[in-house]
Design an enzyme around this catalytic site. Structure first.
Site, mmCIF file in Angstrom:
data_model
loop_
_atom_site.group_PDB
_atom_site.id
_atom_site.type_symbol
_atom_site.label_atom_id
_atom_site.label_comp_id
_atom_site.label_asym_id
_atom_site.label_seq_id
_atom_site.Cartn_x
_atom_site.Cartn_y
_atom_site.Cartn_z
ATOM 1 C CD GLU A 143 -3.197 -0.901 2.044
ATOM 2 O OE1 GLU A 143 -4.331 -1.306 1.735
ATOM 3 O OE2 GLU A 143 -2.955 -0.375 3.165
ATOM 4 C CD GLU A 245 -4.297 -5.389 2.060
ATOM 5 O OE1 GLU A 245 -5.111 -4.744 2.767
ATOM 6 O OE2 GLU A 245 -3.065 -5.236 2.141
#
Length: 357
Positions: A143, A245
């Protein structure tokens, strides 16, 4: 290429140490065997260089150091499940709110920091390869919407960030030349952010294969927006796209755990009922959405921590971990009601019917 039905079970060693067990058809079985039997075809594992404080006490969150990664990679591959390796380049959680330098790299900058990234990548992959446990995919950073290894590799310093990413990518290409390399941002519905980020790194000619996205419906909005973004960036940058995710609640009950992040408010935001049936419908729709990306560029979905049962003491961090990250958020079992298993470890419908999605 087979559509990826992936599962991030990086927490499993910690969960089992707290007594977690998993069942299918009333029979207790190894988690990886259950996942394979239900139709999962890839595992995702995160890795932290040194998830322990200066006195050797762990930070929690699964303690995903190299040894744990070796053990979990061995279990995954032994069950017929290839895996994706997720380099956080931090001693604990890395995400858009925090990208803390590993302790051993705190005083490094410039070429020295690039070398540290390169060597950590190479040494990790060598250790796995020497045991015949090489990954099939690798994330260089987790991320990295706001960059990595702050402050040096913050997105405010695009040239430095790109150099650090190149160092990690170089290590992967040297040790595992055939793996797919993924760059992963959060908030998969934010097309403006994705365009800005990837436009900014275009001049640096980064060598990667796919764009990874996090997509949590309770925080990120509709699948229609996700699809629009996936169609746009896959075409604009000529890359495959993948949801790395996702998760959704099968109940809004906290199940006795602190820090649970899915409540009635989040249920309403998703548009799906917080039931086992609602969880299954969401996952089925998400698979269909990613499969529908133009030119078959949508290559799969990973569910985040589907085996994190409601064990109150199995938390995403302990006090030491919160100190390392300078995080004031309550460190509880935040995913208890988003598991793909019920409170007793029995397979939920979403996982049981995975093969048919």
């Amino acid at each position: 290429m087979q559509f990826i039905k992936g599962m991030d079970v990086s927490m499993i060693k910690a969960l089992e140490s707290f007594g977690a067990s998993y069942y299918i058809g009333g029979q207790k079985e190894d988690l990886f065997h259950i996942l394979k039997k239900c139709g999962a075809n890839m595992i995702r594992l995160r890795i932290w260089p040194d998830p322990y404080d200066e006195s050797g006490e762990p930070y929690g969150g699964g303690i995903n150091d190299l040894q744990t990664t070796i053990e979990l990679a061995d279990r995954a591959l032994g069950s017929g499940l290839p895996y994706l390796l997720d380099f956080h380049y931090s001693d604990f959680w890395a995400d858009p709110a925090k990208q803390v330098k590993p302790k051993a790299w705190r005083n490094l900058e410039g070429k020295n920091l690039e070398t540290a990234v390169y060597l950590h990548t190479v040494d990790t992959l060598k250790a796995l390869k020497n045991r015949k446990l090489s990954p099939k995919m690798v994330q260089v950073g987790n991320e990295i919407t706001k960059g990595m290894l702050w402050p040096d590799g913050h997105t405010d310093n695009t040239e430095t960030m790109a150099a650090l990413l190149k160092a990690g990518i170089k290590g992967v290409r040297e040790e595992c030349p055939d793996v797919k390399i993924i760059l992963h941002l959060d908030f998969g519905t934010d097309n403006k952010m994705y365009r800005q980020w990837f436009d900014n790194v275009l001049p640096f000619d980064l060598d990667f294969d796919a764009i990874g996205m996090s997509y949590y419906p309770h925080w990120n909005g509709s699948m229609a927006l996700l699809l629009d973004n996936m169609n746009d960036v896959s075409s604009r940058y000529d890359k495959d796209v993948i949801v790395l995710e996702t998760s959704i609640g099968y109940t809004t009950d906290t199940l006795g755990c602190r820090g649970v992040v899915f409540s009635e408010k989040e249920e309403k935001a998703t548009g799906y009922p917080a039931t086992a049936e609602g969880q299954e419908a969401f996952l089925r729709d998400l698979y269909a959405t990613v499969r529908s990306v133009n030119n078959n560029r949508g290559i799969g979905v990973f569910y985040w921590e589907p085996a994190w049962l409601p064990i109150p003491d199995c938390t995403w961090a302990n006090r030491n971990g919160c100190v390392y990250m300078n995080d004031k958020v309550e460190a509880g079992n935040s995913m208890a009601n988003q598991s793909l298993f019920d409170v007793n470890g029995n397979v939920n419908k979403a996982l049981l019917n995975l093969k048919n999605m």
